[in-house]
Write a protein that holds these residues in place. Structure first.
Motif, mmCIF file in Angstrom:
data_model
loop_
_atom_site.group_PDB
_atom_site.id
_atom_site.type_symbol
_atom_site.label_atom_id
_atom_site.label_comp_id
_atom_site.label_asym_id
_atom_site.label_seq_id
_atom_site.Cartn_x
_atom_site.Cartn_y
_atom_site.Cartn_z
ATOM 1 N N TRP A 94 0.801 -1.227 0.000
ATOM 2 C CA TRP A 94 0.000 0.000 0.000
ATOM 3 C C TRP A 94 0.836 1.281 0.000
ATOM 4 O O TRP A 94 0.865 1.995 -0.988
ATOM 5 C CB TRP A 94 -0.941 -0.014 1.226
ATOM 6 N N TYR B 131 2.052 4.885 -2.538
ATOM 7 C CA TYR B 131 1.931 6.322 -2.249
ATOM 8 C C TYR B 131 3.269 7.037 -2.358
ATOM 9 O O TYR B 131 3.323 8.215 -2.707
ATOM 10 C CB TYR B 131 1.301 6.533 -0.860
ATOM 11 N N GLU C 61 -3.463 -4.259 -2.417
ATOM 12 C CA GLU C 61 -4.188 -3.433 -3.388
ATOM 13 C C GLU C 61 -3.539 -3.556 -4.761
ATOM 14 O O GLU C 61 -2.329 -3.763 -4.870
ATOM 15 C CB GLU C 61 -4.184 -1.964 -2.953
ATOM 16 N N TRP D 296 -6.747 -1.443 -13.189
ATOM 17 C CA TRP D 296 -5.958 -0.304 -12.720
ATOM 18 C C TRP D 296 -5.121 0.345 -13.827
ATOM 19 O O TRP D 296 -4.483 1.378 -13.590
ATOM 20 C CB TRP D 296 -5.011 -0.751 -11.597
ATOM 21 N N HIS E 14 -9.220 -6.462 -1.576
ATOM 22 C CA HIS E 14 -9.464 -5.052 -1.906
ATOM 23 C C HIS E 14 -10.383 -4.912 -3.113
ATOM 24 O O HIS E 14 -10.166 -5.545 -4.145
ATOM 25 C CB HIS E 14 -8.122 -4.344 -2.198
ATOM 26 N N GLU F 64 -11.620 -1.731 -5.218
ATOM 27 C CA GLU F 64 -11.734 -0.296 -5.526
ATOM 28 C C GLU F 64 -12.808 -0.162 -6.601
ATOM 29 O O GLU F 64 -12.587 -0.506 -7.762
ATOM 30 C CB GLU F 64 -10.396 0.269 -6.003
ATOM 31 N N LYS G 7 -11.275 -4.672 2.171
ATOM 32 C CA LYS G 7 -11.297 -3.205 2.176
ATOM 33 C C LYS G 7 -11.960 -2.778 0.872
ATOM 34 O O LYS G 7 -11.552 -3.230 -0.199
ATOM 35 C CB LYS G 7 -9.871 -2.659 2.259
ATOM 36 N N HIS H 285 -13.603 2.389 2.671
ATOM 37 C CA HIS H 285 -13.037 3.717 2.396
ATOM 38 C C HIS H 285 -14.013 4.495 1.524
ATOM 39 O O HIS H 285 -14.790 3.913 0.776
ATOM 40 C CB HIS H 285 -11.668 3.583 1.728
ATOM 41 N N GLU H 286 -13.931 5.816 1.632
ATOM 42 C CA GLU H 286 -14.930 6.691 0.996
ATOM 43 C C GLU H 286 -16.320 6.149 1.332
ATOM 44 O O GLU H 286 -17.144 5.873 0.455
ATOM 45 C CB GLU H 286 -14.742 6.780 -0.532
ATOM 46 N N GLU I 73 -13.200 4.684 6.614
ATOM 47 C CA GLU I 73 -12.320 5.850 6.534
ATOM 48 C C GLU I 73 -13.225 7.058 6.821
ATOM 49 O O GLU I 73 -13.538 7.320 7.964
ATOM 50 C CB GLU I 73 -11.665 5.889 5.157
ATOM 51 N N GLU J 200 -3.189 9.288 3.894
ATOM 52 C CA GLU J 200 -2.901 9.335 2.457
ATOM 53 C C GLU J 200 -2.739 10.784 1.979
ATOM 54 O O GLU J 200 -2.167 11.025 0.930
ATOM 55 C CB GLU J 200 -3.997 8.626 1.661
HETATM 56 C C1 NOJ Z 1 -8.523 5.797 -1.576
HETATM 57 C C2 NOJ Z 1 -8.361 5.012 -0.313
HETATM 58 O O1 NOJ Z 1 -8.597 5.811 0.819
HETATM 59 C C3 NOJ Z 1 -6.958 4.442 -0.294
HETATM 60 O O2 NOJ Z 1 -6.715 3.778 0.924
HETATM 61 C C4 NOJ Z 1 -6.789 3.526 -1.482
HETATM 62 O O3 NOJ Z 1 -5.457 3.064 -1.506
HETATM 63 C C5 NOJ Z 1 -7.076 4.268 -2.786
HETATM 64 N N1 NOJ Z 1 -8.348 4.938 -2.728
HETATM 65 C C6 NOJ Z 1 -7.053 3.323 -3.983
HETATM 66 O O4 NOJ Z 1 -8.088 2.392 -3.863
#
Ligand code: NOJ
Ligand code: CA
Length: 653
Positions: free
Chosen positions: A282, A286, A323, A329, A368, A370, A398, A441-442, A460, A466
């Protein structure tokens, strides 16, 4: 065309009082000239002055001016319930309730109940609309609930309807300045010194409540759907509880648990739910070392996954998040996410091999998803996606909803609209069916539904680490306990040790990264940095992250002021160890901590603190670890550097 009707109205005039168990809070229900109001008093002083209640409903004849009270029921309630995990094992649920059954005296004779619960530290109420012959489906055009609070009160706010959802810095404003909608929980200090938080509990199948100043009064602004209405409902329907937490200090507000008390007990077995600490493939993404997308620097490869599993074993951390493992992606993932697959791994990621590698080593994988907010795409795959994980022994997922809005039924909708709320709930219930635990998250904000759905371990829903690398100030984590965290746990992604990284420079000292494991509760807690940072650079500091639990017996807030500092003690569920964490804003602080909350034992204290010369900007790695024997008659003096903090483990000897 819609007709706009006011649901309430009556020529009856009456007032009824409900008084909290210890007599401190009073809520008045007022029926006046066909309209319904409430008023809240604490210690005999008006906290919320006469405030309107009611709805506008689309396409309905006016319900009129003839509401009358047909029945009132009053009851007492006093219980203590258990939470399987969280900040407190036992939560009191003690209130006086008044329910007011109202009907129209016009021919439509529609009926409605207003139910109030008055606690010693809160007032809550909701609308209940029963099924009735001529009134079976309704569309809410507006909810009229007001919170008539002194306009000179101070509020700590984040804006609603902005592209980054809840991920904003908190700002201080007077209530008179809240002319744009803000999210709840909305923390407020009145000129008379009361600390309030306006929030809601048990949000299901309805738009989330945001709040805005209208006609010089705070009023609900229910998040609209893309058709401009607030909610389409089949009756019977109960709104979420409108919740007003009332405390004497900022610090006591942080343990106001009425939100959970307003939710129902679980209706199914959740004994399989377990909190989790995890590392992740993760942060390397970043700081630009790895990528989510396949390619030369792809993070989620079979080799990396196995290396991280081995690292988790060495570190004694139970879980691993991966992730970027799935197709979707490539390129600009925020734009392309409409085609994300949740069952197809990338060619360099052998999922079954990794799953069995993890299983043999007793490491829980955190899957994960997304979604990038493409709900139609996600819901089409939902069942298969959860089965795919479940059949490979993955019990934690997640999820993520990046993007400024969601795409639902081909239309753009707010995350916190009724349709967003329904989607999140669908994932939680399906996950429960498959014995899967979630970190969203979100997300939609927390309203205490974790009591009913404890497989929702965390979310989150605020600006997390982040955003480090420029967009977080040391004060941010000093706002969270008094604002966002009143709505439940948060995955803040704690424990970044690579503070001086030049891609993501972190605005804390090292010791403060440990403090987060205590000051920011999360049922799934991430130790977010890359494992080598823990193993090679600061194994002595990592020891605290290893030891700190993700489930506590009780929480005692010790000191703090909103946006300035926060110090909290938490006792482990095995009752043998206490953990204390503290954070400060950009100002240094020396904390005097009385230990009279300890039991009558001798404890070994390990103190992880900032060194006297530490500073989040110039010397973030200045730290000191000291140990000493202490007992409840002792006290501790701990220094917090600018942008710093501390963590203490107190082990019973
Ligand atoms: C936003 C999330 O808060 C973060 O944790 C995640 O890595 C990214 N989106 C990509 O999914
Ligand atoms: Ca986020």
């Amino acid at each position: 065309m819609f007709k706009w009707a006011n649901l309430f109205g009556s020529k009856n005039n009456l007032e009824k009082e409900i008084v909290s168990p210890n007599g401190r809070n009073t809520c008045k229900f007022i029926l006046k000239n066909g309209e319904v109001f409430y008023q809240v008093l604490c210690d005999g002083k008006v906290i919320i002055d006469e405030s309107r209640l009611g709805f506008l409903i689309c396409g309905e004849e006016p319900i009129g001016n003839n509401l009358k009270l047909i029945r009132t029921t009053m009851k007492k309630h006093d219980e203590i319930f258990e939470m399987p995990w969280g900040e407190d094992h036992y939560i009191p649920n003690k209130f006086r309730e008044g329910a007011f059954y109202l009907t129209e005296s016009t021919s439509a004779k529609r009926i409605l109940t207003l139910r109030f619960r008055v606690f010693d530290n809160a007032v809550a109420f909701r609308y209940e609309i029963p099924a009735q012959p001529k009134f079976q489906r309704i569309t809410i055009a507006d909810e009229l609930t007001e919170f008539n609070i002194n306009l000179n009160s101070v509020a700590w706010k984040i804006p609603a309807y902005e592209p980054d959802r809840y991920e904003y810095n908190y700002e201080k404003a007077t209530v008179s300045e809240l002319t744009n909608s803000v999210h709840t929980p909305l923390t407020i200090k009145t000129p008379t010194g009361y600390y309030l938080s306006l929030h809601e509990a048990a949000l299901y199948n309805y738009g989330s409540m945001t709040i805005k100043l209208q006609n010089q009064k705070l009023k609900t602004d229910i998040t609209p759907l893309s058709d401009g209405t607030k909610a389409h409902l089949a009756l019977p329907f109960e709104t979420p509880w409108r919740l007003i937490m009332i405390d004497n200090s900022a610090i006591s507000l942080t343990t106001n648990r009425v939100m959970y008390a307003l939710n129902e007990a679980p209706r199914q077995d959740f004994s399989w739910v377990k909190t989790l600490k995890f590392i992740g493939i993760w942060w390397a993404m970043y700081v630009g070392e790895w990528t989510w997308a396949p390619g030369e620097r792809h993070g989620a490869t079979t080799r990396h996954a196995k290396e991280y599993i081995d690292a988790a074993v060495r570190l004694g951390i139970g879980g691993l998040l991966i992730e970027g493992w799935n197709n979707g992606w490539e390129g600009d993932w925020l734009q392309n996410g409409i085609n994300n697959s949740f069952t197809e791994p990338t060619p360099d990621f052998n999922f079954t091999e990794i799953a069995s590698y993890a299983r043999i080593r007793n490491i829980e994988l955190v899957g994960h998803h997304e979604t990038v907010g493409f709900i139609d795409n996600y819901e089409r795959q939902l069942e298969a996606a959860y089965d795919y994980y479940a059949k490979n022994g993955v019990h934690y997922i997640k999820t993520g909803y990046a993007g400024s809005q969601m795409m639902i039924n081909g239309r753009r909708e707010y995350h916190h609209s009724q349709l967003g709320v329904l989607h999140y709930q669908k994932t939680i219930e399906l996950a429960a069916k498959k014995q899967i635990m979630l970190d969203i998250h979100e997300p939609i904000k927390g309203t205490g539904i974790e009591r009913t759905w404890p497989n929702l371990l965390t979310r989150e829903g605020a600006r997390g680490q982040e955003y480090e690398g420029g967009a977080i100030l040391p004060s941010h984590a000093c706002f969270l306990p008094y604002t966002r965290l009143l709505s439940g746990g948060m995955d803040y992604t704690n424990g970044i040790f690579d503070i001086t990284n030049n891609v993501k420079r972190v605005s804390t000292t090292l010791a403060r990264q440990l403090a987060y494991f205590v000051t920011i509760y999360s049922g799934m807690t991430m130790a977010a940095d890359r494992p080598f940072m823990y193993e090679n650079n600061y194994p002595d500091m990592f020891k605290f992250i290893h030891d700190v639990p993700t489930n506590f017996e009780m929480t005692i807030p010790l000191a703090g002021e909103i946006g300035e500092y926060y110090v909290v003690a938490r006792k482990s569920r095995d009752l043998k160890t206490w953990f204390i964490g503290g954070v400060t804003n950009e100002f240094p602080r020396r904390m005097h901590i009385d230990l009279d909350f300890l039991e009558n034992f001798v404890y070994e204290a390990t103190i992880y603190a900032d060194s006297p010369d530490a500073h989040f900007r110039d010397k973030p790695f200045g730290y000191e670890i000291t140990t000493r024997k202490i007992q409840k008659t002792d006290s501790l003096d701990i220094y917090m550097a600018p942008g710093g903090g501390f963590a203490i483990e107190l082990k019973q000897l």
